[in-house]
Design a protein around this motif. Structure first.
Motif, PDB file in Angstrom:
ATOM      1  N   ILE A 119      36.248  50.380  50.071  1.00 19.14           N
ATOM      2  CA  ILE A 119      37.442  49.558  49.864  1.00 19.14           C
ATOM      3  C   ILE A 119      37.070  48.293  49.091  1.00 19.14           C
ATOM      4  CG2 ILE A 119      39.196  48.144  51.013  1.00 19.14           C
ATOM      5  CD1 ILE A 119      39.259  50.222  53.258  1.00 19.14           C
ATOM      6  N   GLY A 120      35.955  47.677  49.476  1.00 20.71           N
ATOM      7  CA  GLY A 120      35.542  46.417  48.877  1.00 20.71           C
ATOM      8  C   GLY A 120      35.221  46.504  47.400  1.00 20.71           C
ATOM      9  N   ILE A 121      34.713  47.648  46.947  1.00 18.26           N
ATOM     10  CA  ILE A 121      34.378  47.779  45.515  1.00 18.26           C
ATOM     11  C   ILE A 121      35.536  48.386  44.727  1.00 18.26           C
ATOM     12  CG2 ILE A 121      31.911  47.913  45.959  1.00 18.26           C
ATOM     13  CD1 ILE A 121      31.982  50.875  45.616  1.00 18.26           C
ATOM     14  N   GLY A 122      36.650  48.653  45.412  1.00 15.21           N
ATOM     15  CA  GLY A 122      37.855  49.077  44.714  1.00 15.21           C
ATOM     16  C   GLY A 122      38.000  50.565  44.474  1.00 15.21           C
ATOM     17  N   TRP A 123      37.200  51.382  45.153  1.00 16.72           N
ATOM     18  CA  TRP A 123      37.271  52.826  44.968  1.00 16.72           C
ATOM     19  C   TRP A 123      38.174  53.511  45.988  1.00 16.72           C
ATOM     20  CZ3 TRP A 123      31.406  54.344  44.216  1.00 16.72           C
ATOM     21  CH2 TRP A 123      30.968  53.845  42.976  1.00 16.72           C
ATOM     22  N   ASP A 134      25.174  45.157  42.902  1.00 16.85           N
ATOM     23  CA  ASP A 134      25.716  43.828  43.177  1.00 16.85           C
ATOM     24  C   ASP A 134      27.103  43.927  43.803  1.00 16.85           C
ATOM     25  OD1 ASP A 134      23.431  42.799  42.086  1.00 16.85           O
ATOM     26  OD2 ASP A 134      24.335  42.230  40.170  1.00 16.85           O
ATOM     27  N   ARG A 135      27.899  44.874  43.332  1.00 16.61           N
ATOM     28  CA  ARG A 135      29.247  45.064  43.897  1.00 16.61           C
ATOM     29  C   ARG A 135      29.168  45.521  45.350  1.00 16.61           C
ATOM     30  NH1 ARG A 135      31.878  49.232  40.026  1.00 16.61           N
ATOM     31  NH2 ARG A 135      33.720  48.904  41.361  1.00 16.61           N
ATOM     32  N   VAL A 136      28.240  46.436  45.626  1.00 13.47           N
ATOM     33  CA  VAL A 136      28.046  46.912  47.001  1.00 13.47           C
ATOM     34  C   VAL A 136      27.600  45.764  47.899  1.00 13.47           C
ATOM     35  CG1 VAL A 136      26.574  48.353  48.468  1.00 13.47           C
ATOM     36  CG2 VAL A 136      27.604  49.320  46.396  1.00 13.47           C
ATOM     37  N   ALA A 137      26.646  44.965  47.428  1.00 12.19           N
ATOM     38  CA  ALA A 137      26.133  43.851  48.231  1.00 12.19           C
ATOM     39  C   ALA A 137      27.226  42.823  48.515  1.00 12.19           C
ATOM     40  CB  ALA A 137      24.961  43.192  47.513  1.00 12.19           C
ATOM     41  N   THR A 138      28.053  42.525  47.517  1.00 14.51           N
ATOM     42  CA  THR A 138      29.135  41.551  47.709  1.00 14.51           C
ATOM     43  C   THR A 138      30.142  42.057  48.730  1.00 14.51           C
ATOM     44  OG1 THR A 138      28.922  40.708  45.452  1.00 14.51           O
ATOM     45  CG2 THR A 138      31.017  40.324  46.568  1.00 14.51           C
TER      46      THR A 138
END
Length: 230
Positions: free
Chosen positions: A34-38, A11-15
């Motif tokens: 970057i989007g998932i905070g890693w 879900d985090r990857v898709a968002t």
């Protein structure tokens, strides 16, 4: 956050992918990390300048977890019918060396990182422009240092501008940009004209202590292009 309330990685990857796709009509592996905070965008910039050997060194999780996220991303992109576009990644140096993503240097993993996934809703002409823009590579960045007592790691010289290399700061003569002329920021029309006609150029930035970020000061451009534009 407790394990029970943790958002699944898929879900985090898709968002993250949906947000990047909506903003720029394509999405890549760096957008996801970057989007998932890693991954920090500042670390990406250091990697692009050749100061980090491979991107995975600065991703804030372990390799199996990274691989899982990349597999989820590819599955999401395929399910959405996005168009795969292999893209070259080179560093922000005049040498334009190829950037490395993975510790293993496995060709399949490298290829997955280098693939941009483009929206099928774009016209063919717009897709071609996106591909062409991505193929140019990142802009060269030259720094106007706050510390005027720096020395070039190659020749021990100095100057009012430098370019960061893995071994330290380098003067413009050593990196082959000393023939370019400085065009200060301020005239947007002139800047666009000169940039379009200068085969070689670099963005000049200076660190702002108050805003805690690098800000554009202008461009280094070919004197001929600047004279023609004026």
């Amino acid at each position: 956050m407790s394990r029970k309330n943790r958002v699944p990685l898929g879900d985090r990857v898709a968002t993250a992918a949906e947000r990047a796709l909506a903003a720029q009509h394509f999405v890549n592996a760096t957008d996801i990390l970057i989007g998932i905070g890693w991954l920090d965008s500042g670390a990406v910039e250091r990697w692009q300048r050749g100061q980090i050997d491979c991107l995975e060194e600065v991703v804030q999780t372990n390799p199996p977890r990274i691989l899982e996220a990349m597999q989820l991303f590819q599955s999401w992109a395929t399910a959405r019918g996005l168009i795969a576009s292999p893209t070259a990644y080179v560093d922000r140096t005049p040498q334009r060396r190829e950037l490395r993503f993975s510790r293993s240097e496995d060709p399949k993993i490298e290829a997955s990182y280098r693939t941009h996934w483009i929206s099928p809703e774009l016209s063919e002409a717009k897709r071609e422009r996106l591909v062409e823009k991505a193929s140019r590579g990142p802009e060269l960045v030259v720094i106007q240092p706050l510390n005027t007592e720096w020395t070039c790691h190659r020749c021990s010289g100095t100057g009012n501008l430098l370019m960061m290399e893995p071994a330290g700061p380098a003067c413009l003569r050593c990196v082959g940009l000393d023939d370019l002329e400085f065009l200060p920021a301020g005239d947007a029309l002139l800047t666009r004209r000169v940039k379009a006609n200068s085969a070689r150029y670099a963005v000049v930035v200076r660190f702002s202590r108050t805003r805690r970020r690098y800000e554009r000061q202008g461009l280094l451009v070919e004197p001929r292009a600047l004279a023609d534009a004026r």
